[in-house]
Design an enzyme around this catalytic site. Structure first.
Site, PDB file in Angstrom:
ATOM      1  N   GLU A  43       0.834  -1.208   0.000  1.00  0.00           N
ATOM      2  CA  GLU A  43       0.000   0.000   0.000  1.00  0.00           C
ATOM      3  C   GLU A  43       0.867   1.257   0.000  1.00  0.00           C
ATOM      4  OE1 GLU A  43      -3.352   2.205   2.872  1.00  0.00           O
ATOM      5  OE2 GLU A  43      -2.674   0.169   3.325  1.00  0.00           O
ATOM      6  N   LYS A 136      -8.967   3.360  -3.063  1.00  0.00           N
ATOM      7  CA  LYS A 136      -9.527   2.888  -1.794  1.00  0.00           C
ATOM      8  C   LYS A 136     -10.849   3.584  -1.521  1.00  0.00           C
ATOM      9  CE  LYS A 136      -8.135   2.116   3.024  1.00  0.00           C
ATOM     10  NZ  LYS A 136      -7.058   2.364   4.034  1.00  0.00           N
ATOM     11  N   CYS A 170      -5.899  -2.699   2.341  1.00  0.00           N
ATOM     12  CA  CYS A 170      -5.991  -2.653   3.794  1.00  0.00           C
ATOM     13  C   CYS A 170      -7.394  -2.999   4.303  1.00  0.00           C
ATOM     14  CB  CYS A 170      -5.518  -1.281   4.283  1.00  0.00           C
ATOM     15  SG  CYS A 170      -4.971  -1.238   5.995  1.00  0.00           S
TER      16      CYS A 170
END
Length: 321
Positions: A43, A136, A170
């Protein structure tokens, strides 16, 4: 069919886009030479996970403003027209020269003069072109100060020579509907991009593999105080606490590969800066689907329906001349 995956558990050059791109290209080439057809980065590897935000979240915090401006300056802008001549050109060239697929976590600046960023995951094909760009959906907790919320356009599973590849970032792995949107596209290889790998993240990775009957390639960052610019030490100390900084190893890696039955193919690798490789047998997924296929014989479309809006949304402003 077998395929070899490589996880780049190597430190980036924080807030230095040119050097990070140079390192990324070197790692892609090295992974390909080791036999990989899919190369994965953690990430926001480009150009750092902004850990300072957790301790510099006060209103009009001048230190946070300073680092936000620096992060904007050192974040890549992408070409959304299908070309390959953008800020990621060195990585695209390395992917093309090596003939590999690359999945790279980055801070994406949507325009050269934008004041906002996305936490993005780009999939680059062996021709150097973008196969998918996922932003995201919901930044976690204080991350919302740094990143804008993404959209559903990147909830895509794409065909590559390595297999069918999807990815999430995540804590998206804790969102059942987000997971199902990818399960329904029959992932063979799922990329899970993380900044670090506490127990909760390794549990999520194994659970995703078991639920989706796919391989989960988890990439965690490794970062020591030696990798931090001197002027960033205090900001990181404020964000993640003095103990983590003073220990010398801020992010400890923990990259892994989970098999479709939830077992470890490669157990989490901590405290080592290296490229981690594994050869996977994609047919394993289909043997495990005899018992469970959450998007097939175990689904109940007569009871549950999921609608996913995959339109790309940027400013939400339409100009009519």
């Amino acid at each position: 069919m077998t395929t070899t995956v490589a996880i780049v558990q190597q430190p980036p050059a924080l807030l230095d886009l040119d050097e990070s791109l140079r390192r990324a290209a070197v790692h892609v080439t090295a992974a390909a030479e080791a036999g990989a057809t899919l190369v994965v980065f953690p990430e926001t590897w480009l150009t750092c996970y902004p850990a300072w935000v957790f301790g510099l979240a006060g209103w009009r915090d001048t230190t946070a403003q300073q680092w936000h401006a620096r992060l904007l300056e050192q974040s890549p802008v992408l070409d959304h027209t299908g070309g390959v001549d953008d800020d990621l050109a060195p990585v695209r060239a390395a992917a093309r020269d090596a003939g590999v697929t690359v999945v790279l976590g980055l801070n994406e600046r949507p325009a050269r003069t934008s004041g906002s960023l996305y936490n993005s995951l780009i999939t680059i094909g062996p021709d150097g072109r973008t196969l998918n760009l996922h932003r995201k959906l919901t930044p976690t907790h204080t991350e919302r100060i740094v990143w804008a919320p993404g959209d559903g356009a990147g909830l895509q599973v794409v065909e590559t020579p390595a297999g069918r590849v999807g990815g999430l970032i995540c804590w998206e792995h804790f969102s059942p509907l987000t997971r199902q949107a990818l399960h329904a596209q029959n992932e063979e290889l799922h990329v899970a991009a993380w900044p670090d790998m506490p127990d909760s993240h390794t549990i999520a990775a194994r659970s995703y593999a078991l639920e989706g009957r796919c391989f989960v390639v988890s990439a965690g960052q490794i970062l020591s105080t030696d990798d931090l610019p001197d002027d960033l030490l205090d900001a990181y100390r404020a964000g993640i606490g003095p103990d983590a900084v003073d220990s010398g190893l801020i992010f400890t890696g923990g990259s892994s590969v989970a098999a479709p039955d939830g077992s470890w193919l490669v157990e989490p690798v901590f405290d080592e800066a290296r490229i981690i490789t594994a050869t996977v047998e994609l047919d394993h997924r289909y043997r495990e689907s005899l018992d469970l296929d959450v998007a097939g014989h175990y689904a109940r479309p007569d009871v549950f329906q999921l609608s996913v809006d995959r339109r790309r949304r940027d400013t939400g402003v339409t100009f009519t001349d």
